[in-house]
Design an enzyme around this catalytic site. Sequence first.
Site, PDB file in Angstrom:
ATOM      1  N   ASP A  67       0.838  -1.203   0.000  1.00 52.08           N
ATOM      2  CA  ASP A  67       0.000   0.000   0.000  1.00 52.08           C
ATOM      3  C   ASP A  67       0.872   1.253   0.000  1.00 52.08           C
ATOM      4  O   ASP A  67       2.080   1.190   0.251  1.00 52.08           O
ATOM      5  CB  ASP A  67      -0.981  -0.013   1.183  1.00 52.08           C
ATOM      6  N   ASN A 136      -8.660  -1.427  13.109  1.00 55.32           N
ATOM      7  CA  ASN A 136     -10.042  -1.452  12.625  1.00 55.32           C
ATOM      8  C   ASN A 136     -10.310  -2.656  11.713  1.00 55.32           C
ATOM      9  O   ASN A 136     -11.344  -2.703  11.051  1.00 55.32           O
ATOM     10  CB  ASN A 136     -10.368  -0.150  11.873  1.00 55.32           C
ATOM     11  N   HIS A 138      -8.463  -3.565   9.107  1.00 55.16           N
ATOM     12  CA  HIS A 138      -8.016  -3.448   7.717  1.00 55.16           C
ATOM     13  C   HIS A 138      -6.792  -4.319   7.447  1.00 55.16           C
ATOM     14  O   HIS A 138      -6.045  -4.681   8.358  1.00 55.16           O
ATOM     15  CB  HIS A 138      -7.772  -1.977   7.320  1.00 55.16           C
ATOM     16  N   GLU A 143      -9.849  -0.745   3.816  1.00 57.30           N
ATOM     17  CA  GLU A 143     -10.565  -0.244   4.983  1.00 57.30           C
ATOM     18  C   GLU A 143     -11.958  -0.868   5.048  1.00 57.30           C
ATOM     19  O   GLU A 143     -12.537  -1.225   4.014  1.00 57.30           O
ATOM     20  CB  GLU A 143     -10.713   1.280   4.857  1.00 57.30           C
TER      21      GLU A 143
HETATM   22  P1  PGA Z   1       0.968  -1.738  12.935  1.00 50.44           P
HETATM   23  O1  PGA Z   1      -0.032  -1.438  11.729  1.00 50.44           O
HETATM   24  O2  PGA Z   1       1.752  -2.947  12.544  1.00 50.44           O
HETATM   25  O3  PGA Z   1       1.839  -0.500  13.033  1.00 50.44           O
HETATM   26  O4  PGA Z   1       0.124  -1.971  14.163  1.00 50.44           O
HETATM   27  C1  PGA Z   1      -0.852  -2.441  11.233  1.00 50.44           C
HETATM   28  C2  PGA Z   1      -1.814  -1.861  10.232  1.00 50.44           C
HETATM   29  O5  PGA Z   1      -2.389  -0.796  10.490  1.00 50.44           O
HETATM   30  O6  PGA Z   1      -2.028  -2.481   9.174  1.00 50.44           O
END
Ligand code: PGA
Length: 251
Positions: A67, A136, A138, A143
Amino acid sequence: MRLIVADDEAGMSRTAADLFCEAVAAKPSSSVLVATGNTPMGMYAEIAARQAVGQCDCGQLRAIQLDEYLGIPAGDRRSLYGWMRRSFIDPLGIPDAQVMRLAGDAADPDAACAAFTTAIRAAGGIDISVLGLGPNGHLGFNEPPSAADAPTRVITLTEASIESNAVYWGSRDDVPRRAMTVGMDVLLAARLTIVVVSGERKREILQRMMSGPVSPDVPASLLQTADNVVVVADRAAAGELASTSAAGVRR
Ligand code: PGA
């Protein structure tokens, strides 16, 4: 979905590196989807350390970006491409010709997303997908809600993601509001998916991913329908799942 629970974050990183290096040994030219975010960083450092002592040869891998923020050039401090380079591509010495960058600064982002999917297919699909889990639910920037057939596309970040990504860049105002993500259609077709999850703040969403209803409202729950998904969590994130998951394998 298989769950492996490690004692702590370092154990999670080692276990995830074990799985990754096993898959690379089986197919050294694997196409790898590379998540950024904080959770996989220990895993990537572990893989690089193993390569340095001749235990995991990553020189033939193809690294594919998961992404990117929209409108962000590769040199911007917030570029997820830059983060992937610093944490994965450069430490593992993967040549530029084997790197697929998702160009957030493309003149026509929609066309760039479509071309990216075509390029992934032309490369034979994803052999190893390394993913973190958004608070959340995702995956990448898929999302909620994101359906199983959601393609690689431009999305608008949810408030929850703006909040969680502010931790990376300093403040909410520093977080771009739109992004590109490899689609759920590509993620669900990966031959092996390794999801790394750590910390108590991920406990509830991990439960929903693994044993909640399969729903676009929790995009990660769609992995329940995919083949060969291994979730590596530390005990803080796994909570009760550590002892209750029927499919779980404890280490
Ligand atoms: P993080 O992010 O590894 O920094 O917790 C995960 C994400 O938001 O996909």
